[in-house]
Enzyme design. Sequence first.
Site, mmCIF file in Angstrom:
data_model
loop_
_atom_site.group_PDB
_atom_site.id
_atom_site.type_symbol
_atom_site.label_atom_id
_atom_site.label_comp_id
_atom_site.label_asym_id
_atom_site.label_seq_id
_atom_site.Cartn_x
_atom_site.Cartn_y
_atom_site.Cartn_z
ATOM 1 N N ASP A 247 -8.061 -3.885 -20.661
ATOM 2 C CA ASP A 247 -8.880 -5.040 -21.024
ATOM 3 C C ASP A 247 -7.989 -6.246 -21.239
ATOM 4 O OD1 ASP A 247 -11.064 -3.457 -20.965
ATOM 5 O OD2 ASP A 247 -11.043 -3.022 -23.111
ATOM 6 N N LYS A 269 -13.299 -7.942 -19.239
ATOM 7 C CA LYS A 269 -14.193 -7.156 -20.083
ATOM 8 C C LYS A 269 -14.028 -7.304 -21.583
ATOM 9 C CE LYS A 269 -17.442 -4.812 -18.346
ATOM 10 N NZ LYS A 269 -17.952 -6.108 -18.020
ATOM 11 N N MET A 382 -17.366 -9.468 -32.194
ATOM 12 C CA MET A 382 -17.887 -10.425 -31.214
ATOM 13 C C MET A 382 -18.924 -11.325 -31.868
ATOM 14 S SD MET A 382 -18.171 -7.788 -28.015
ATOM 15 C CE MET A 382 -18.682 -6.366 -28.979
#
Length: 466
Positions: A247, A269, A382
């Site tokens: 990632d 990603k 996030m």
Amino acid sequence: MDHFPIFVRTQGRRVCLAGGGDAALAKLRLLMKTQATLVVFAADPAPEIEGWAGQGLLKLVRREVQPGDARGAVIAYAAHEDEDADARALRIMAGDGALVNVVDDLERSQFITPAIVDRSPVVVAIGTEGAAPVLARRIKADLEERLPATLGRLTDVARGFRARAERLRHGAPRRRFWADWFELDGPRASGRGADLDAALGDLLDRHLSAAPRAGHVDFVGAGPGDPELLTLKARAALDRADVVIHDRLIAPAILELVRREAMLVEAGKEGFGPSMAQGDINDLMIRHARKGRHVVRLKSGDPGVFGRLDEESGALEAEGIAFAVVPGITAASAAAAGIGRSLTRRGRNAEARFLTGHDMKGFADQDWTALARPGAVAAIYMGKRAARWMQGRLLMHGADPATSVTVVENASRPDAVTVAATLATLPDAVEGLDGPAVILMGIAPRDTAAIALPVPAGALRQESAR
Ligand code: SAH
């Protein structure tokens, strides 16, 4: 080389130790790993020594060592941590003909005990002639890391298998077989808790039939960024990988640890930036694994936390490709550690939630009522873009605007930033952060050096009106 390294047979032989305190305990813990007949002379032994004597692990003589005690001993230790007592013990035991080590006294010792990496039957002894014990410990730690804990078992099984392996041609075929065992199949089989004899038999059959090597994918947690927070298993996987698909969040310092010859592929990603489509990542893993390669799918934190692990492992399963998961330290743990706080606390919260700020449809809905309760703790991943929206939801469900909220950006990395805020100031707290950040709701940092954001005038009213 002032000291010559040897391995002395101790099985059934006498090893004497004079002393009963901390230094004695440390040496005895080591000596009890041997098959020696251990005899301890101590007028005032530590309770642990009495316990070991009770279990029959050593023989305890409750007095100081006397002439004749060390007769026939292969080695002996003077471990009183007292110069006079050790000088006396040295004189007596050396007089009996034993080779004597005086703990922490290089000058008077007749032999020294190396730093040891024990993967019996593989044993590595490290010595610096007493000059740099700290360096010896450092080398030991490095080796411990490189030699998997299961190496001993793998070697034991291999030892009983040598004759059967002779069915393989001498030279490269046999070498490849053993390399596979010690580097790939063996560690994997012991990771699964499989029967090692059977696994070695399977491997031999495969080599004898010259069938192509089966590919394998390891989903590896890279942790939050600090390379020292990698697990030993993660390090080993990076060391063995043929292909690493990682990632974007993976720190360069961690990618540095990947085997030089391995192929590195960045899959993106994370967050909202451009990234490879999930299907393409799956195809890539499958393609490389089918060629018999060892694929490492390297994910930040723990692969099982907001890491799409099930989607990717499901794709492998559908193709019959074997995989394993190596867990990692998730961002919430690293963030909490960084501010010196725990995620759960007796009397405050008996649960801590891991939330994501967005899901496939956009903002992720949550059990806001539970989250708004006093004492609730959540780690929001996030969450930067959703901060204002989440704040609105929480306030609407009755959360206290003064609830502590700590935002940790780049947790565990040298550029970590901690912002101490409250629910009322949350949107301002995430403003301007562009690295990965986790929002710890319900937790205030312990570190007073953290940047405390003043509550902007009118913020409470403004936010609760949403
Ligand atoms: N599997 C990862 C999470 C992947 S989702 C884990 O277990 O940590 C990506 C989110 O993780 C980021 O948006 C951020 O919220 C969080 N994150 C990852 N690394 C972080 C770090 N070093 N510091 C703070 N947050 C981090």
